[in-house]
Write a protein that holds these residues in place. Structure first.
Motif, PDB file in Angstrom:
ATOM      1  N   ALA A  89      47.304  24.680  39.195  1.00 27.97           N
ATOM      2  CA  ALA A  89      46.776  25.694  38.286  1.00 27.97           C
ATOM      3  C   ALA A  89      45.513  26.276  38.912  1.00 27.97           C
ATOM      4  CB  ALA A  89      46.466  25.081  36.925  1.00 27.97           C
ATOM      5  N   VAL A  90      45.382  27.582  38.852  1.00 24.68           N
ATOM      6  CA  VAL A  90      44.295  28.279  39.542  1.00 24.68           C
ATOM      7  C   VAL A  90      43.480  29.091  38.548  1.00 24.68           C
ATOM      8  CG1 VAL A  90      43.702  29.910  41.375  1.00 24.68           C
ATOM      9  CG2 VAL A  90      45.714  28.441  41.627  1.00 24.68           C
ATOM     10  N   VAL A  91      42.173  29.049  38.715  1.00 19.71           N
ATOM     11  CA  VAL A  91      41.269  29.934  37.982  1.00 19.71           C
ATOM     12  C   VAL A  91      40.758  30.977  38.963  1.00 19.71           C
ATOM     13  CG1 VAL A  91      39.124  30.128  36.674  1.00 19.71           C
ATOM     14  CG2 VAL A  91      40.578  28.097  36.399  1.00 19.71           C
ATOM     15  N   ASP A  92      41.102  32.227  38.736  1.00 22.04           N
ATOM     16  CA  ASP A  92      40.577  33.322  39.558  1.00 22.04           C
ATOM     17  C   ASP A  92      39.331  33.831  38.841  1.00 22.04           C
ATOM     18  OD1 ASP A  92      39.972  35.508  41.067  1.00 22.04           O
ATOM     19  OD2 ASP A  92      42.004  36.316  41.125  1.00 22.04           O
ATOM     20  N   ALA A  93      38.183  33.375  39.292  1.00 25.91           N
ATOM     21  CA  ALA A  93      36.934  33.642  38.579  1.00 25.91           C
ATOM     22  C   ALA A  93      36.353  35.013  38.882  1.00 25.91           C
ATOM     23  CB  ALA A  93      35.906  32.555  38.892  1.00 25.91           C
ATOM     24  N   THR A  94      36.957  35.752  39.797  1.00 25.12           N
ATOM     25  CA  THR A  94      36.553  37.135  40.092  1.00 25.12           C
ATOM     26  C   THR A  94      37.832  37.973  40.114  1.00 25.12           C
ATOM     27  OG1 THR A  94      36.642  36.617  42.465  1.00 25.12           O
ATOM     28  CG2 THR A  94      34.481  36.508  41.399  1.00 25.12           C
ATOM     29  N   ALA A  95      38.434  38.158  38.953  1.00 21.93           N
ATOM     30  CA  ALA A  95      39.807  38.655  38.884  1.00 21.93           C
ATOM     31  C   ALA A  95      39.983  40.073  39.409  1.00 21.93           C
ATOM     32  CB  ALA A  95      40.309  38.572  37.439  1.00 21.93           C
ATOM     33  N   GLY A  96      39.012  40.963  39.193  1.00 18.19           N
ATOM     34  CA  GLY A  96      39.167  42.338  39.639  1.00 18.19           C
ATOM     35  C   GLY A  96      40.401  42.980  39.015  1.00 18.19           C
ATOM     36  N   LEU A  97      41.254  43.568  39.825  1.00 14.47           N
ATOM     37  CA  LEU A  97      42.468  44.213  39.333  1.00 14.47           C
ATOM     38  C   LEU A  97      43.651  43.245  39.258  1.00 14.47           C
ATOM     39  CD1 LEU A  97      42.241  47.677  41.116  1.00 14.47           C
ATOM     40  CD2 LEU A  97      41.555  47.074  38.788  1.00 14.47           C
ATOM     41  N   GLY A  98      43.404  41.971  39.477  1.00 13.24           N
ATOM     42  CA  GLY A  98      44.424  40.950  39.273  1.00 13.24           C
ATOM     43  C   GLY A  98      45.437  40.816  40.382  1.00 13.24           C
ATOM     44  N   ARG A  99      45.217  41.433  41.526  1.00 18.16           N
ATOM     45  CA  ARG A  99      46.227  41.426  42.583  1.00 18.16           C
ATOM     46  C   ARG A  99      46.430  40.036  43.172  1.00 18.16           C
ATOM     47  NH1 ARG A  99      43.682  47.004  44.968  1.00 18.16           N
ATOM     48  NH2 ARG A  99      44.737  48.431  43.515  1.00 18.16           N
ATOM     49  N   ASP A 100      45.349  39.320  43.445  1.00 15.60           N
ATOM     50  CA  ASP A 100      45.489  37.963  43.974  1.00 15.60           C
ATOM     51  C   ASP A 100      46.097  37.037  42.930  1.00 15.60           C
ATOM     52  OD1 ASP A 100      44.459  38.555  46.502  1.00 15.60           O
ATOM     53  OD2 ASP A 100      42.401  38.204  45.864  1.00 15.60           O
ATOM     54  N   ALA A 101      45.667  37.181  41.704  1.00 19.45           N
ATOM     55  CA  ALA A 101      46.208  36.341  40.626  1.00 19.45           C
ATOM     56  C   ALA A 101      47.700  36.571  40.461  1.00 19.45           C
ATOM     57  CB  ALA A 101      45.476  36.636  39.319  1.00 19.45           C
ATOM     58  N   PHE A 102      48.130  37.816  40.599  1.00 20.32           N
ATOM     59  CA  PHE A 102      49.555  38.129  40.463  1.00 20.32           C
ATOM     60  C   PHE A 102      50.363  37.466  41.579  1.00 20.32           C
ATOM     61  CE2 PHE A 102      53.285  40.853  41.208  1.00 20.32           C
ATOM     62  CZ  PHE A 102      53.877  40.796  39.950  1.00 20.32           C
ATOM     63  N   VAL A 103      49.841  37.474  42.795  1.00 24.89           N
ATOM     64  CA  VAL A 103      50.529  36.811  43.899  1.00 24.89           C
ATOM     65  C   VAL A 103      50.699  35.321  43.601  1.00 24.89           C
ATOM     66  CG1 VAL A 103      50.316  36.103  46.317  1.00 24.89           C
ATOM     67  CG2 VAL A 103      49.807  38.453  45.659  1.00 24.89           C
ATOM     68  N   LEU A 104      49.637  34.676  43.150  1.00 21.01           N
ATOM     69  CA  LEU A 104      49.698  33.239  42.865  1.00 21.01           C
ATOM     70  C   LEU A 104      50.656  32.951  41.712  1.00 21.01           C
ATOM     71  CD1 LEU A 104      45.888  32.510  43.239  1.00 21.01           C
ATOM     72  CD2 LEU A 104      47.697  31.871  44.854  1.00 21.01           C
ATOM     73  N   ALA A 105      50.614  33.780  40.672  1.00 22.80           N
ATOM     74  CA  ALA A 105      51.512  33.580  39.535  1.00 22.80           C
ATOM     75  C   ALA A 105      52.964  33.828  39.936  1.00 22.80           C
ATOM     76  CB  ALA A 105      51.119  34.493  38.380  1.00 22.80           C
ATOM     77  N   VAL A 168      42.155  24.439  41.009  1.00 17.37           N
ATOM     78  CA  VAL A 168      41.648  25.282  42.089  1.00 17.37           C
ATOM     79  C   VAL A 168      40.927  26.471  41.471  1.00 17.37           C
ATOM     80  CG1 VAL A 168      42.276  26.737  44.061  1.00 17.37           C
ATOM     81  CG2 VAL A 168      43.542  24.617  43.617  1.00 17.37           C
ATOM     82  N   VAL A 169      39.728  26.772  41.975  1.00 13.16           N
ATOM     83  CA  VAL A 169      39.010  27.976  41.566  1.00 13.16           C
ATOM     84  C   VAL A 169      38.945  28.910  42.762  1.00 13.16           C
ATOM     85  CG1 VAL A 169      36.852  28.959  40.717  1.00 13.16           C
ATOM     86  CG2 VAL A 169      37.653  26.767  39.823  1.00 13.16           C
ATOM     87  N   HIS A 170      39.430  30.124  42.571  1.00 15.01           N
ATOM     88  CA  HIS A 170      39.455  31.144  43.618  1.00 15.01           C
ATOM     89  C   HIS A 170      38.344  32.150  43.362  1.00 15.01           C
ATOM     90  CE1 HIS A 170      40.784  35.157  45.130  1.00 15.01           C
ATOM     91  NE2 HIS A 170      41.111  34.460  46.195  1.00 15.01           N
ATOM     92  N   LEU A 171      37.577  32.467  44.403  1.00 15.00           N
ATOM     93  CA  LEU A 171      36.479  33.427  44.303  1.00 15.00           C
ATOM     94  C   LEU A 171      36.632  34.496  45.377  1.00 15.00           C
ATOM     95  CD1 LEU A 171      33.437  30.953  44.044  1.00 15.00           C
ATOM     96  CD2 LEU A 171      34.729  31.955  42.151  1.00 15.00           C
ATOM     97  N   ASP A 172      36.430  35.736  44.977  1.00 16.61           N
ATOM     98  CA  ASP A 172      36.400  36.845  45.931  1.00 16.61           C
ATOM     99  C   ASP A 172      35.233  37.750  45.542  1.00 16.61           C
ATOM    100  OD1 ASP A 172      36.863  38.808  47.776  1.00 16.61           O
ATOM    101  OD2 ASP A 172      38.721  39.537  46.883  1.00 16.61           O
ATOM    102  N   PRO A 173      34.001  37.278  45.761  1.00 20.05           N
ATOM    103  CA  PRO A 173      32.840  38.055  45.324  1.00 20.05           C
ATOM    104  C   PRO A 173      32.685  39.334  46.125  1.00 20.05           C
ATOM    105  CG  PRO A 173      32.161  36.136  46.596  1.00 20.05           C
ATOM    106  CD  PRO A 173      33.633  36.011  46.402  1.00 20.05           C
ATOM    107  N   MET A 174      32.119  40.346  45.470  1.00 18.79           N
ATOM    108  CA  MET A 174      31.881  41.635  46.113  1.00 18.79           C
ATOM    109  C   MET A 174      30.871  41.434  47.234  1.00 18.79           C
ATOM    110  SD  MET A 174      32.783  44.936  45.663  1.00 18.79           S
ATOM    111  CE  MET A 174      32.904  45.397  43.933  1.00 18.79           C
ATOM    112  N   PHE A 175      31.246  41.806  48.437  1.00 21.07           N
ATOM    113  CA  PHE A 175      30.377  41.599  49.593  1.00 21.07           C
ATOM    114  C   PHE A 175      29.474  42.808  49.778  1.00 21.07           C
ATOM    115  CE2 PHE A 175      29.559  41.402  54.248  1.00 21.07           C
ATOM    116  CZ  PHE A 175      28.962  40.148  54.272  1.00 21.07           C
TER     117      PHE A 175
END
Length: 261
Positions: A89-105, A168-175
């Motif tokens: 199970a994954v927590v996408d803590a920086t979901a944005g437009l959900g693209r990474d979350a959709f791939v994982l789901a 698992v917690v996934h982070l993709d912070p704005m660089f």
């Protein structure tokens, strides 16, 4: 410019949405949330921001990646531990437009999408609702759960309320951008108007490390330094980006196949 000053709801039919996400009314803001062609969109000056922004899971790039993205061989899947017989199970803590979350789901993971920007969370809610009505994405969208809130402050509470085990917690912070090339994409300009740079990324990493039971995964530009804090234990590199892995314990077939209660 703050999100509240940059975006407003312009459609009277969206009164419930405006109240739910705490968004102001008006038609003079830089960005407007409106409904067009059956979708909620965020629209601004097309010369600056391009086409109106919407969250779309059933078609376009999301559909192409679902069919041809490479399955569990994708970098994000490997980084998040989706191996043979393991589906955490994954927590996408920086979901944005959900693209990474959709791939994982789409690969079978239960995913909690945490998004702090109200306008983006509203787009996610709309995109998920439409995906749940589409036969090819209904099962995937059922594994995606949205929470509007600030992960740097409230991650533990948001995870507890959603009931998604935070393995698992996934982070993709704005660089932070350093040159004009980082602003080529008009979509990125829109995000920076709403969210700015994630200067609180170290606090976000700390919160994620406190919550994740097995690992934290941080997406970074390939040559960027790690987030300030403890060093990652492993690194998975791609052509333009990499994943820094902070591992508490190994994911196994018995520990890494969790579902929401």
């Amino acid at each position: 410019m703050s999100e509240r000053g940059a975006v407003a709801v312009a459609d009277p039919a969206l009164a419930g949405l405006a109240e739910r996400f705490g968004l102001p009314w008006g038609d003079a803001a830089e960005l407007l949330l409106v409904r067009r062609d059956g979708r909620l969109v965020l629209a601004g000056d097309p010369k600056r921001y391009g086409h109106p922004l919407a969250v779309e899971f059933a078609s376009g790039k999301a559909a192409h990646r679902r069919r041809f993205g490479g399955g569990r061989g994708q970098l994000i899947a490997r980084a998040c531990g989706l191996g043979r017989g393991v589906t955490p199970a994954v927590v996408d803590a920086t979901a944005g437009l959900g693209r990474d979350a959709f791939v994982l789901a789409s690969l079978g993971a239960e995913v909690l999408l945490v998004e702090r920007v109200a306008a983006i969370a509203a787009l996610l809610e709309d995109g998920l609702a439409r995906a749940r009505a589409y036969p090819q994405t209904v099962e995937i969208a059922a594994r995606m759960h949205l929470a509007h809130g600030d992960a740097t402050r409230d991650l533990q509470r948001l995870v507890a309320e959603a009931g998604v085990p935070p393995q698992v917690v996934h982070l993709d912070p704005m660089f932070p951008h350093r040159d004009k090339s980082a602003l080529v994409k008009k979509e990125m300009r829109l995000f920076r108007v709403l969210a700015g740079d994630d200067v609180d990324a170290p606090r976000l990493l700390e919160a994620a490390l406190d919550v994740a039971t097995h690992r934290v995964v941080v997406k970074r530009p390939r040559k960027a330094p790690p987030i300030a804090g403890p060093p990652p234990r492993h690194v998975i590199e791609g052509k333009t980006s990499r994943y820094d892995l902070y591992v508490h314990r190994a994911l196994t077939a018995t520990s890494g196949n969790r579902r929401c209660p």
